[in-house]
Design a protein around this motif. Structure first.
Motif, PDB file in Angstrom:
ATOM      1  N   UNK A   1      -8.642   4.927  -4.725  1.00  0.00           N
ATOM      2  CA  UNK A   1      -8.043   3.687  -5.237  1.00  0.00           C
ATOM      3  C   UNK A   1      -7.348   2.867  -4.151  1.00  0.00           C
ATOM      4  N   UNK A   2      -7.166   3.434  -2.967  1.00  0.00           N
ATOM      5  CA  UNK A   2      -6.496   2.685  -1.904  1.00  0.00           C
ATOM      6  C   UNK A   2      -7.310   1.480  -1.443  1.00  0.00           C
ATOM      7  N   UNK A   3      -8.623   1.532  -1.601  1.00  0.00           N
ATOM      8  CA  UNK A   3      -9.446   0.370  -1.228  1.00  0.00           C
ATOM      9  C   UNK A   3      -9.309  -0.766  -2.247  1.00  0.00           C
ATOM     10  N   UNK A   4      -9.411  -0.495  -3.567  1.00  0.00           N
ATOM     11  CA  UNK A   4      -9.186  -1.578  -4.537  1.00  0.00           C
ATOM     12  C   UNK A   4      -7.791  -2.203  -4.439  1.00  0.00           C
ATOM     13  N   UNK A   5      -6.773  -1.384  -4.179  1.00  0.00           N
ATOM     14  CA  UNK A   5      -5.424  -1.941  -4.063  1.00  0.00           C
ATOM     15  C   UNK A   5      -5.285  -2.770  -2.790  1.00  0.00           C
TER      16      UNK A   5
ATOM     17  N   UNK B   1       0.814  -1.208   0.000  1.00  0.00           N
ATOM     18  CA  UNK B   1       0.000   0.000   0.000  1.00  0.00           C
ATOM     19  C   UNK B   1       0.855   1.269   0.000  1.00  0.00           C
ATOM     20  N   UNK B   2       2.026   1.182   0.584  1.00  0.00           N
ATOM     21  CA  UNK B   2       2.927   2.345   0.605  1.00  0.00           C
ATOM     22  C   UNK B   2       3.340   2.757  -0.800  1.00  0.00           C
ATOM     23  N   UNK B   3       3.397   1.790  -1.722  1.00  0.00           N
ATOM     24  CA  UNK B   3       3.784   2.082  -3.098  1.00  0.00           C
ATOM     25  C   UNK B   3       2.840   3.090  -3.752  1.00  0.00           C
ATOM     26  N   UNK B   4       1.573   3.069  -3.335  1.00  0.00           N
ATOM     27  CA  UNK B   4       0.578   3.928  -3.959  1.00  0.00           C
ATOM     28  C   UNK B   4       0.499   5.309  -3.315  1.00  0.00           C
ATOM     29  N   UNK B   5       1.296   5.512  -2.269  1.00  0.00           N
ATOM     30  CA  UNK B   5       1.385   6.835  -1.637  1.00  0.00           C
ATOM     31  C   UNK B   5       2.838   7.277  -1.555  1.00  0.00           C
TER      32      UNK B   5
ATOM     33  N   UNK C   1     -10.900   6.030   4.457  1.00  0.00           N
ATOM     34  CA  UNK C   1     -10.211   6.824   3.427  1.00  0.00           C
ATOM     35  C   UNK C   1     -11.120   7.945   2.917  1.00  0.00           C
ATOM     36  N   UNK C   2     -12.431   7.728   2.942  1.00  0.00           N
ATOM     37  CA  UNK C   2     -13.372   8.778   2.566  1.00  0.00           C
ATOM     38  C   UNK C   2     -13.357   9.887   3.608  1.00  0.00           C
TER      39      UNK C   2
END
Length: 273
Positions: free
Chosen positions: A254-258, A180-184, A246-247
């Motif tokens: 997109x953090x939920x799908x990932x 998940x860190x990759x996406x932030x 996240x909302x």
């Protein structure tokens, strides 16, 4: 209960835990009916003798007549000790006091990832704890360890999965953080650790939901269908809670799908390798 009069506790109105225990102080008579006040309602006069930054980190007990303030665990010991002096005496013993202060700080500095609140950008006075890297990292480590132990026990109840190990479950928990860190990766450290703290709180939430069935399995034989249904409901509730958080924090959708994608990838690897 013996009422501690002319004392007002400043609490974070966005923190359910803060609301609960300060309300309990008033309802039980430990504080009078005016004994608590939202931190965001303090005025300029009060700010002259209250350390507002410290009060945001450690709940403050204000004596408006003497214009003195107690913070954190000391304020709680003062309130409780007024009705139960022996608790205050024990709480002030050096080793006990040290432990209480560290525990209080750990919870207080992480309260916004334990129970997040709506981001109020227009609010001038915010009861938001100072971001503390050490306590946040400690929280993540603790969450990983608890999640690892619970999932290891839970895996024993699912014969459909290959035999697990502590190290496999630990790797999966740590891997989720890395994935998940990759996406932030382009976000600042505070934003990243805020999200990771919330994500691991969701994992702890799931662990708590799985505990009843794990405990029940120690005393009786449970059907495979019941276990799968329980596990499925837990996953759905975790998914809903992750999306809610996240909302609430205005983080990328997109953090939920990932988050789901990682679990699918992990399941595929477990079943095939």
């Amino acid at each position: 209960m013996k009422t501690l009069e002319n004392q007002t506790i400043l609490y974070d109105e966005d923190c359910p835990l803060c609301q609960a225990y300060t309300s309990a102080f008033v309802k039980t008579g430990m504080l009078d009916k005016n004994g608590r006040k939202p931190y965001c309602n303090i005025g300029e006069t009060e700010q002259e003798f209250i350390d507002t930054e410290r009060a945001a980190n450690e709940i403050a007990l204000v004596d408006y007549q003497a214009k003195t303030v107690l913070y954190g665990i000391e304020s709680l010991l003062k309130i409780i000790g007024n009705s139960f002096p022996w608790i205050e005496k024990i709480g002030h013993l050096a080793p006990v006091n040290y432990f209480l202060k560290k525990t209080y700080s750990f919870i207080s500095y992480n309260r916004k990832v334990i129970m997040p609140s709506v981001v109020r950008e227009n609010q001038t006075v915010k009861c938001e704890p100072t971001f503390n890297h050490s306590y946040r990292i400690t929280y993540l480590i603790l969450a990983v360890l608890v999640t690892t132990l619970v999932l290891f026990e839970c895996s024993k109840l699912l014969p459909q999965l290959p035999e697990s190990s502590i190290w496999r479950e630990f790797s999966l928990a740590v891997g989720q953080i890395g994935f998940q860190s990759l996406f932030l990766i382009r976000s600042d450290r505070k934003k990243l650790l805020t999200y990771l703290g919330n994500m691991m709180t969701v994992s702890l939430f799931g662990s708590l939901l799985l505990l009843p069935i794990i405990i029940a399995s120690k005393f009786t034989t449970l059907s495979g269908n019941l276990i799968l249904i329980w596990f499925g409901i837990t996953v759905m509730l975790m998914l809903k809670e992750h999306f809610r958080r996240i909302t609430l924090l205005k983080l990328p959708v997109y953090l939920t799908p990932t988050w789901v994608l990682y679990r699918i990838i992990a399941l595929f690897i477990i079943l095939n390798f």
